[in-house]
Design a protein around this motif. Structure first.
Motif, PDB file in Angstrom:
ATOM      1  N   ALA A 223       0.701  -1.300   0.149  1.00  0.00           N
ATOM      2  CA  ALA A 223      -0.131   0.065  -0.124  1.00  0.00           C
ATOM      3  C   ALA A 223       0.993   1.244   0.052  1.00  0.00           C
ATOM      4  N   TYR A 224       1.828   1.358   0.853  1.00  0.00           N
ATOM      5  CA  TYR A 224       2.820   2.242   0.752  1.00  0.00           C
ATOM      6  C   TYR A 224       3.486   2.438  -0.391  1.00  0.00           C
ATOM      7  N   ILE A 225       3.953   1.483  -0.977  1.00  0.00           N
ATOM      8  CA  ILE A 225       4.794   1.603  -2.370  1.00  0.00           C
ATOM      9  C   ILE A 225       3.886   2.020  -3.398  1.00  0.00           C
ATOM     10  N   ASP A 226       2.625   1.600  -3.354  1.00  0.00           N
ATOM     11  CA  ASP A 226       1.536   2.013  -4.483  1.00  0.00           C
ATOM     12  C   ASP A 226       1.211   3.697  -4.120  1.00  0.00           C
ATOM     13  N   LYS A 227       1.047   4.062  -3.037  1.00  0.00           N
ATOM     14  CA  LYS A 227       0.911   5.366  -2.729  1.00  0.00           C
ATOM     15  C   LYS A 227       1.997   6.335  -3.041  1.00  0.00           C
ATOM     16  N   PHE A 228       3.290   5.865  -2.925  1.00  0.00           N
ATOM     17  CA  PHE A 228       4.367   6.408  -3.183  1.00  0.00           C
ATOM     18  C   PHE A 228       4.438   6.660  -4.676  1.00  0.00           C
ATOM     19  N   PHE A 229       4.355   5.689  -5.590  1.00  0.00           N
ATOM     20  CA  PHE A 229       4.547   5.802  -7.002  1.00  0.00           C
ATOM     21  C   PHE A 229       3.551   6.674  -7.619  1.00  0.00           C
ATOM     22  N   LEU A 230       2.437   6.498  -6.810  1.00  0.00           N
ATOM     23  CA  LEU A 230       1.248   7.225  -7.392  1.00  0.00           C
ATOM     24  C   LEU A 230       1.382   8.877  -7.178  1.00  0.00           C
ATOM     25  N   ALA A 231       2.171   8.995  -6.035  1.00  0.00           N
ATOM     26  CA  ALA A 231       2.087  10.407  -5.928  1.00  0.00           C
ATOM     27  C   ALA A 231       3.530  10.906  -6.757  1.00  0.00           C
ATOM     28  N   LEU A 232       4.587  10.021  -7.236  1.00  0.00           N
ATOM     29  CA  LEU A 232       5.550  10.477  -7.858  1.00  0.00           C
ATOM     30  C   LEU A 232       5.142  10.695  -9.269  1.00  0.00           C
ATOM     31  N   LYS A 233       4.133   9.831  -9.761  1.00  0.00           N
ATOM     32  CA  LYS A 233       3.538   9.933 -11.018  1.00  0.00           C
ATOM     33  C   LYS A 233       2.459  11.041 -11.268  1.00  0.00           C
ATOM     34  N   ASN A 234       1.808  11.446 -10.087  1.00  0.00           N
ATOM     35  CA  ASN A 234       0.795  12.548 -10.551  1.00  0.00           C
ATOM     36  C   ASN A 234       1.709  13.577 -10.466  1.00  0.00           C
ATOM     37  N   SER A 235       2.781  13.804  -9.517  1.00  0.00           N
ATOM     38  CA  SER A 235       3.932  15.007  -9.699  1.00  0.00           C
ATOM     39  C   SER A 235       4.432  15.239 -10.687  1.00  0.00           C
ATOM     40  N   LYS A 236       4.632  14.187 -11.605  1.00  0.00           N
ATOM     41  CA  LYS A 236       5.278  14.137 -12.841  1.00  0.00           C
ATOM     42  C   LYS A 236       4.243  14.769 -13.961  1.00  0.00           C
ATOM     43  N   ASN A 237       3.219  14.232 -13.762  1.00  0.00           N
ATOM     44  CA  ASN A 237       2.107  14.607 -14.696  1.00  0.00           C
ATOM     45  C   ASN A 237       1.632  16.134 -14.667  1.00  0.00           C
ATOM     46  N   LYS A 238       1.663  16.491 -13.455  1.00  0.00           N
ATOM     47  CA  LYS A 238       0.861  17.733 -13.025  1.00  0.00           C
ATOM     48  C   LYS A 238       1.719  19.031 -12.903  1.00  0.00           C
ATOM     49  N   LEU A 239       2.898  18.533 -12.601  1.00  0.00           N
ATOM     50  CA  LEU A 239       4.071  19.818 -12.407  1.00  0.00           C
ATOM     51  C   LEU A 239       4.840  20.227 -13.736  1.00  0.00           C
ATOM     52  N   HIS A 240       4.968  21.604 -14.034  1.00  0.00           N
ATOM     53  CA  HIS A 240       5.770  21.708 -15.095  1.00  0.00           C
ATOM     54  C   HIS A 240       6.280  23.259 -14.938  1.00  0.00           C
ATOM     55  N   PHE A 241       7.129  23.622 -15.913  1.00  0.00           N
ATOM     56  CA  PHE A 241       7.803  24.957 -15.414  1.00  0.00           C
ATOM     57  C   PHE A 241       6.810  26.040 -16.025  1.00  0.00           C
ATOM     58  N   CYS A 242       6.765  27.106 -15.064  1.00  0.00           N
ATOM     59  CA  CYS A 242       5.998  28.281 -15.694  1.00  0.00           C
ATOM     60  C   CYS A 242       6.587  28.949 -17.069  1.00  0.00           C
ATOM     61  N   SER A 243       5.578  29.143 -17.733  1.00  0.00           N
ATOM     62  CA  SER A 243       5.934  29.546 -18.918  1.00  0.00           C
ATOM     63  C   SER A 243       6.622  31.095 -19.135  1.00  0.00           C
ATOM     64  N   GLN A 244       6.527  31.794 -17.982  1.00  0.00           N
ATOM     65  CA  GLN A 244       7.325  33.098 -18.003  1.00  0.00           C
ATOM     66  C   GLN A 244       8.356  32.891 -17.087  1.00  0.00           C
ATOM     67  N   CYS A 245       8.490  32.404 -15.904  1.00  0.00           N
ATOM     68  CA  CYS A 245       9.504  32.523 -15.040  1.00  0.00           C
ATOM     69  C   CYS A 245      10.526  31.272 -14.748  1.00  0.00           C
ATOM     70  N   ASN A 246       9.877  30.232 -15.385  1.00  0.00           N
ATOM     71  CA  ASN A 246      10.694  28.836 -15.334  1.00  0.00           C
ATOM     72  C   ASN A 246      10.429  28.139 -13.861  1.00  0.00           C
ATOM     73  N   CYS A 247       9.617  28.856 -13.113  1.00  0.00           N
ATOM     74  CA  CYS A 247       9.770  27.943 -11.709  1.00  0.00           C
ATOM     75  C   CYS A 247       8.453  26.745 -11.873  1.00  0.00           C
ATOM     76  N   LEU A 248       8.543  25.940 -10.970  1.00  0.00           N
ATOM     77  CA  LEU A 248       7.697  24.771 -10.715  1.00  0.00           C
ATOM     78  C   LEU A 248       6.226  25.166 -10.486  1.00  0.00           C
ATOM     79  N   THR A 249       5.146  24.818 -11.252  1.00  0.00           N
ATOM     80  CA  THR A 249       3.716  25.237 -10.978  1.00  0.00           C
ATOM     81  C   THR A 249       2.677  24.075 -11.549  1.00  0.00           C
TER      82      THR A 249
END
Length: 201
Positions: free
Chosen positions: A38-64
């Motif tokens: 359960a912990y492993i599934d939660k860990f990798f789901l959080a990693l995958k979600n972060s990878k899918n949702k986070l990107h660099f701001c189109s203007q200042c290049n910070c994470l958003t």
């Protein structure tokens, strides 16, 4: 004892992360292996979600999670001032001092003074686009007070200065930070002092 290929592969992956030693990588790998499914599934789901949702701001290049971050969308900011930092962590730390109300640009990389490698062109183009849009008259180089940080500041300053069509005042973050220290390890008071007492660069 026979080597375990699957464990070695996992250790190699973790040791490829910045500032993670082989021993630390092994400890992380063994820690995760001993956790339940359960912990492993939660860990990798959080990693995958972060990878899918986070990107660099189109203007200042910070994470958003948006096209433009909250700072770039805040029109109460002072667009005549730009602070260039190495990482998202450095941005957050400076922002927490409430001493700077301008815009930021995140390089997401520090150059190695002993190598000839530079920044990716898309990052530098994004930086130049931001400067061309707002034409800040005050540009603060807030990289670390280390050999690599100084080299990074020098390279970026020259790149900007060679390309902009107007006069901008360049500053270096002040020596409230000890030489050979990193912003990430500075206490809030020291960092606040450094930002407020910047020096021309």
């Amino acid at each position: 004892m026979k080597q375990l290929a699957s464990l070695d592969n996992l250790i190699d992956l973790f040791s490829s992360l910045p500032q993670i030693t082989k021993k630390q990588a092994k400890n992380i790998a063994l820690y995760l292996i001993n956790k339940d499914e359960a912990y492993i599934d939660k860990f990798f789901l959080a990693l995958k979600n972060s990878k899918n949702k986070l990107h660099f701001c189109s203007q200042c290049n910070c994470l958003t999670e948006k096209n433009k971050c909250d700072i770039c969308c805040d029109y109460t900011r002072d667009f005549s001032k730009l602070c260039i930092v190495t990482s998202n962590d450095d941005l957050e730390k400076i922002e927490s001092t409430e001493s700077f109300k301008g815009l930021y640009f995140v390089l997401n990389k520090e150059l190695d003074a002993k190598k000839n490698a530079g920044f990716e062109e898309d990052v530098l183009h994004k930086l130049l686009d931001l400067i061309s849009l707002y034409k800040p008259n005050e540009i603060i180089m807030a990289t670390n007070w280390t050999l690599n940080g100084e080299h990074t500041a020098s390279v970026v300053r020259k790149y900007i200065n060679d390309r902009i069509k107007y006069h901008a005042n360049f500053f270096r973050i002040a020596c409230g930070l000890p030489v050979n220290s990193s912003i990430d390890y500075a206490d809030q008071f020291t960092l606040k002092y450094a930002v407020e007492n910047k020096t021309k660069y």
